[in-house]
Enzyme design. Structure first.
Site, PDB file in Angstrom:
ATOM      1  N   SER A 290      -6.475   3.111   1.611  1.00  0.00           N
ATOM      2  CA  SER A 290      -6.527   4.582   1.611  1.00  0.00           C
ATOM      3  C   SER A 290      -7.690   5.103   0.767  1.00  0.00           C
ATOM      4  O   SER A 290      -8.441   5.979   1.210  1.00  0.00           O
ATOM      5  CB  SER A 290      -5.197   5.179   1.141  1.00  0.00           C
ATOM      6  OG  SER A 290      -4.798   4.626  -0.093  1.00  0.00           O
ATOM      7  N   HIS A 320       0.215  -1.519   3.813  1.00  0.00           N
ATOM      8  CA  HIS A 320      -0.211  -0.644   2.698  1.00  0.00           C
ATOM      9  C   HIS A 320       0.938   0.320   2.384  1.00  0.00           C
ATOM     10  O   HIS A 320       2.041  -0.120   2.067  1.00  0.00           O
ATOM     11  CB  HIS A 320      -1.524   0.040   3.110  1.00  0.00           C
ATOM     12  CG  HIS A 320      -2.236   0.796   2.034  1.00  0.00           C
ATOM     13  ND1 HIS A 320      -2.066   0.552   0.697  1.00  0.00           N
ATOM     14  CD2 HIS A 320      -3.147   1.826   2.102  1.00  0.00           C
ATOM     15  CE1 HIS A 320      -2.828   1.374  -0.018  1.00  0.00           C
ATOM     16  NE2 HIS A 320      -3.487   2.164   0.818  1.00  0.00           N
ATOM     17  N   HIS A 367       0.409  -8.914  -3.248  1.00  0.00           N
ATOM     18  CA  HIS A 367      -0.641  -7.899  -3.424  1.00  0.00           C
ATOM     19  C   HIS A 367      -1.999  -8.555  -3.242  1.00  0.00           C
ATOM     20  O   HIS A 367      -2.179  -9.731  -3.568  1.00  0.00           O
ATOM     21  CB  HIS A 367      -0.563  -7.252  -4.813  1.00  0.00           C
ATOM     22  CG  HIS A 367      -1.280  -5.948  -4.869  1.00  0.00           C
ATOM     23  ND1 HIS A 367      -2.616  -5.856  -5.160  1.00  0.00           N
ATOM     24  CD2 HIS A 367      -0.850  -4.687  -4.629  1.00  0.00           C
ATOM     25  CE1 HIS A 367      -2.979  -4.586  -5.106  1.00  0.00           C
ATOM     26  NE2 HIS A 367      -1.932  -3.853  -4.786  1.00  0.00           N
ATOM     27  N   ARG A 376       3.712  -0.537 -11.839  1.00  0.00           N
ATOM     28  CA  ARG A 376       4.325   0.631 -11.184  1.00  0.00           C
ATOM     29  C   ARG A 376       5.762   0.297 -10.784  1.00  0.00           C
ATOM     30  O   ARG A 376       6.642   1.153 -10.779  1.00  0.00           O
ATOM     31  CB  ARG A 376       3.498   1.035  -9.958  1.00  0.00           C
ATOM     32  CG  ARG A 376       2.053   1.404 -10.303  1.00  0.00           C
ATOM     33  CD  ARG A 376       1.204   1.596  -9.068  1.00  0.00           C
ATOM     34  NE  ARG A 376       1.115   0.392  -8.259  1.00  0.00           N
ATOM     35  CZ  ARG A 376       0.534   0.316  -7.061  1.00  0.00           C
ATOM     36  NH1 ARG A 376       0.000   1.399  -6.515  1.00  0.00           N
ATOM     37  NH2 ARG A 376       0.476  -0.815  -6.395  1.00  0.00           N
ATOM     38  N   ASP A 422       6.029  -0.701  -3.948  1.00  0.00           N
ATOM     39  CA  ASP A 422       6.868  -0.259  -2.829  1.00  0.00           C
ATOM     40  C   ASP A 422       8.252  -0.885  -2.830  1.00  0.00           C
ATOM     41  O   ASP A 422       9.158  -0.388  -2.170  1.00  0.00           O
ATOM     42  CB  ASP A 422       6.149  -0.553  -1.502  1.00  0.00           C
ATOM     43  CG  ASP A 422       4.863   0.229  -1.398  1.00  0.00           C
ATOM     44  OD1 ASP A 422       4.895   1.439  -1.668  1.00  0.00           O
ATOM     45  OD2 ASP A 422       3.818  -0.361  -1.076  1.00  0.00           O
TER      46      ASP A 422
HETATM   47  N1  AMX Z   1       5.909 -12.075   2.543  1.00  0.00           N
HETATM   48  C1  AMX Z   1       5.539 -13.096   3.363  1.00  0.00           C
HETATM   49  N2  AMX Z   1       4.293 -13.559   3.464  1.00  0.00           N
HETATM   50  C2  AMX Z   1       3.378 -12.994   2.663  1.00  0.00           C
HETATM   51  C3  AMX Z   1       3.682 -11.969   1.757  1.00  0.00           C
HETATM   52  C4  AMX Z   1       5.015 -11.505   1.723  1.00  0.00           C
HETATM   53  N3  AMX Z   1       5.386 -10.486   0.926  1.00  0.00           N
HETATM   54  N4  AMX Z   1       2.563 -11.614   1.096  1.00  0.00           N
HETATM   55  C5  AMX Z   1       1.586 -12.393   1.579  1.00  0.00           C
HETATM   56  N5  AMX Z   1       2.071 -13.224   2.527  1.00  0.00           N
HETATM   57  C6  AMX Z   1       1.313 -14.177   3.336  1.00  0.00           C
HETATM   58  C7  AMX Z   1       0.197 -13.463   4.072  1.00  0.00           C
HETATM   59  O1  AMX Z   1       0.694 -12.818   5.246  1.00  0.00           O
HETATM   60  C8  AMX Z   1      -0.766 -14.593   4.341  1.00  0.00           C
HETATM   61  O2  AMX Z   1      -0.247 -15.320   5.430  1.00  0.00           O
HETATM   62  P1  AMX Z   1      -1.237 -15.921   6.580  1.00  0.00           P
HETATM   63  O3  AMX Z   1      -2.138 -16.873   5.853  1.00  0.00           O
HETATM   64  O4  AMX Z   1      -0.299 -16.551   7.521  1.00  0.00           O
HETATM   65  O5  AMX Z   1      -1.975 -14.746   7.141  1.00  0.00           O
HETATM   66  C9  AMX Z   1      -0.622 -15.442   3.086  1.00  0.00           C
HETATM   67  O6  AMX Z   1       0.662 -15.121   2.512  1.00  0.00           O
HETATM   68  C10 AMX Z   1      -1.698 -15.205   2.049  1.00  0.00           C
HETATM   69  O7  AMX Z   1      -1.723 -13.829   1.756  1.00  0.00           O
HETATM   70  P2  AMX Z   1      -2.212 -13.291   0.318  1.00  0.00           P
HETATM   71  O8  AMX Z   1      -3.633 -13.728   0.139  1.00  0.00           O
HETATM   72  O9  AMX Z   1      -1.233 -13.680  -0.743  1.00  0.00           O
HETATM   73  O10 AMX Z   1      -2.090 -11.719   0.478  1.00  0.00           O
HETATM   74  P3  AMX Z   1      -3.124 -10.702   1.165  1.00  0.00           P
HETATM   75  O11 AMX Z   1      -4.116 -10.281   0.139  1.00  0.00           O
HETATM   76  O12 AMX Z   1      -3.671 -11.241   2.444  1.00  0.00           O
HETATM   77  O13 AMX Z   1      -2.164  -9.495   1.551  1.00  0.00           O
HETATM   78  C11 AMX Z   1      -0.432  -7.921   1.220  1.00  0.00           C
HETATM   79  C12 AMX Z   1      -1.640  -8.613   0.577  1.00  0.00           C
HETATM   80  C13 AMX Z   1       0.052  -6.821   0.286  1.00  0.00           C
HETATM   81  C14 AMX Z   1      -0.870  -7.284   2.534  1.00  0.00           C
HETATM   82  C15 AMX Z   1       0.690  -8.971   1.452  1.00  0.00           C
HETATM   83  O14 AMX Z   1       1.113  -9.504   0.214  1.00  0.00           O
HETATM   84  C16 AMX Z   1       1.886  -8.409   2.206  1.00  0.00           C
HETATM   85  O15 AMX Z   1       1.852  -8.376   3.439  1.00  0.00           O
HETATM   86  N6  AMX Z   1       2.960  -7.948   1.468  1.00  0.00           N
HETATM   87  C17 AMX Z   1       4.078  -7.311   2.107  1.00  0.00           C
HETATM   88  C18 AMX Z   1       3.726  -5.877   2.501  1.00  0.00           C
HETATM   89  C19 AMX Z   1       3.612  -5.001   1.278  1.00  0.00           C
HETATM   90  O16 AMX Z   1       4.453  -5.017   0.388  1.00  0.00           O
HETATM   91  N7  AMX Z   1       2.559  -4.170   1.238  1.00  0.00           N
HETATM   92  C20 AMX Z   1       2.371  -3.168   0.156  1.00  0.00           C
HETATM   93  C21 AMX Z   1       1.294  -3.581  -0.822  1.00  0.00           C
HETATM   94  C22 AMX Z   1       1.083  -2.489  -1.875  1.00  0.00           C
HETATM   95  C23 AMX Z   1       0.495  -1.255  -1.262  1.00  0.00           C
HETATM   96  O17 AMX Z   1      -0.625  -1.265  -0.761  1.00  0.00           O
HETATM   97  N8  AMX Z   1       1.203  -0.157  -1.264  1.00  0.00           N
END
Ligand code: AMX
Length: 488
Positions: A290, A320, A367, A376, A422
């Site tokens: 964002s 996000h 994250h 947070r 979140d």
């Molecule tokens: N549950 C399951 N798998 C997860 C995970 C979770 N909470 N967080 C990361 N992973 C997975 C990824 O999907 C990725 O899998 P892949 O290799 O098969 O594609 C792997 O672990 C490596 O990911 P990462 O390097 O640890 O994270 P990232 O930087 O690629 O992604 C984020 C970060 C937030 C998108 C991810 O942790 C996620 O999807 N979390 C759940 C959604 C969430 O809570 N989002 C809110 C974040 C805060 C915000 O912006 N408001």
């Protein structure tokens, strides 16, 4: 000579001195409405625009000196994997209002969340959470404001707060059941855009040195109007269009209480929750979807309304800001799947694996930058411990804090198994009766205006140029590295 060459992108066609002189001269004759609709006795000390104006020259000077001294130094590199991998950790932009440390979490202008809770002005007489307006002041100026400064900013915001009737009418006529609240929110911001001071000034040939003033004008008006816009969407979508008339808000002087009351909530505890919520979600440095979208779109000199609407479309993604909606849905599903079984570590572990095996992420964990529990999350947990320690859903969230990191670590691919912001917000909102999880990201969006728009004002004050990084094709990568000797 060297200084003039380096400074060209900031104030084309002259040195800093000539640029600054032009800027001050213009500002004395500018027609923009002074902030705070000042009372005759109010001096520059409590006027946000005047306080901010004084910050610009020293900051410019600092940037020029840094560019002169370190302009050719390498800030970060980008590997092929990073180019394919969402540019994670590539240091390639500046962002003044906040900085995220992977271990410690966010700092707003150098202040951690607990420090902000301690130092920023609170609601009188007995508020415990910082006032959102005080955070905006801090983000924009870098200073902890006084009570008088916050009071004047609140007065200014109240005068700007009324949303034009025809915009409300269009919001009322939207297909509320089919249109996600975030789509309604982004549409509303675009509808408000017709009053953009920045767009009007540009069309009238405004000088670049004055852009920040119009940008600040838009930022303040937009931030002031978002509570009514957000509440209108909530009441239209979930409460049959019964609204709380803004004229009946009484002493709802601050943004948090105003938002709470317009949404239809009366409890002083919920006012405090809104203040905390608006403060902690406001800013998370510049690379998140964002904030970066606002910066990127604003760099084309699209006005703050256009830029902020773009950011809100990015916030609406489930990885996000939409994660707060997904978390509550997931918690409700978890409870259903648990049925009569007790909330033990074994049972919850099994259900977390079920989510992963179904090919889903566990929302609210992980994250892109953070590598520890999000402060947070901790701030909201402390609020829950104070106000709702025995709530069922809070008990579930607390138990998941013990279970999920172990599951994610066992899965072995997540870089950060700890909870993010979140994971906790929905639990607090549902406790006070705001149970419509599809709406939660709108509240996140209202908060994010404080950080992203403060940053956008700085972008224009520093005269940052159009963003335009270079991309390459897979073919280019293959050809380019094929010709280079591989590293041993
Ligand atoms: N549950 C399951 N798998 C997860 C995970 C979770 N909470 N967080 C990361 N992973 C997975 C990824 O999907 C990725 O899998 P892949 O290799 O098969 O594609 C792997 O672990 C490596 O990911 P990462 O390097 O640890 O994270 P990232 O930087 O690629 O992604 C984020 C970060 C937030 C998108 C991810 O942790 C996620 O999807 N979390 C759940 C959604 C969430 O809570 N989002 C809110 C974040 C805060 C915000 O912006 N408001």
């Amino acid at each position: 000579m060297q200084l003039a060459r380096l400074s060209r992108p900031f104030w084309r066609g002259g040195t800093f001195r000539t640029w600054a002189t032009r800027c001050w001269r213009r500002s004395w004759v500018n027609e923009a409405r002074p902030l705070g609709a000042m009372s005759p006795s109010a001096g520059a000390g409590t006027n946000l625009k005047e306080v901010f104006r004084e910050k610009i020259e020293p900051m410019h000077k600092q940037v020029v000196e840094l560019r002169e001294k370190y302009g050719e130094e390498v800030l970060g590199t980008c590997t092929v994997s990073q180019a394919y991998g969402g540019m994670r950790s590539v240091k390639c932009m500046t962002y003044e209002t906040s900085l995220l440390d992977p271990e410690e979490g966010i700092r707003f202008r150098g202040y951690s969340i607990p420090e902000c809770q301690k130092l920023l002005p609170k609601a009188k007489p007995d508020g415990a959470e910082p006032l959102p307006e005080s955070l905006f002041w801090l983000l924009l100026t870098g200073d902890v404001p006084t009570d008088a400064q916050v009071a004047q900013l609140q007065e200014d915001m109240r005068e700007r707060a009324r949303v034009p009737a025809d915009v409300l009418k269009i919001l009322d006529s939207m297909p509320h059941e089919q249109l996600h609240p975030m789509s309604q929110f982004a549409a509303a911001i675009n509808l408000l855009q017709r009053e953009s001071a920045m767009a009007a000034a540009y069309a009238n040939g405004a000088n670049k040195s004055s852009y920040w003033e119009h940008c600040l004008e838009d930022a303040l008006t937009l931030i002031a109007r978002l509570p009514e816009v957000a509440a209108r969407i909530y009441r239209n979508t979930f409460h049959g269009g019964k609204h709380v008339p803004p004229g009946q808000l009484g002493d709802a002087h601050d943004m948090g209480k105003r938002l709470a009351r317009l949404l239809g909530f009366e409890s002083p505890e919920f006012d405090e929750l809104m203040r905390l919520y608006l403060v902690i979600h406001a800013d998370h440095e510049g690379g998140n979807v964002s904030a970066h979208a606002v910066r990127l779109v604003g760099s084309a000199l699209s006005d703050p309304y256009m830029a902020f609407a773009a950011g809100m479309n990015g916030l609406a993604g489930p990885l996000h800001g939409l994660a707060n909606q997904e978390v509550l849905r997931w918690l409700v599903q978890l409870r259903q799947r648990l049925g009569d079984r007790p909330m033990t570590t074994e049972n919850l572990t099994e259900l977390c694996w079920q989510t992963l095996n179904e090919g889903h992420v566990i929302p609210g964990f992980g994250h892109a930058v953070l590598r520890k529990t999000d402060p947070r999350y901790t701030a909201q947990r402390q609020f829950a411990l104070k106000h709702l320690p025995h709530d069922d859903m809070f008990q579930l969230v607390s138990k998941l804090y013990e279970v999920v990191p172990q599951v994610l670590e066992a899965q072995g691919k997540v870089k950060n198994p700890w909870p993010n912001v979140d994971q906790h917000s929905g639990v607090l909102l549902q406790y006070y009766g705001l149970r419509e999880s599809q709406y939660y990201t709108v509240l996140f969006g209202v908060s994010r205006s404080l950080g992203t728009l403060a940053s956008l004002v700085w972008d224009r004050a520093l005269g940052l140029p159009l963003e335009r990084p270079k991309s390459v094709t897979t073919e280019w990568i293959r050809e380019h590295f094929h010709k280079q000797p591989m590293k041993a």
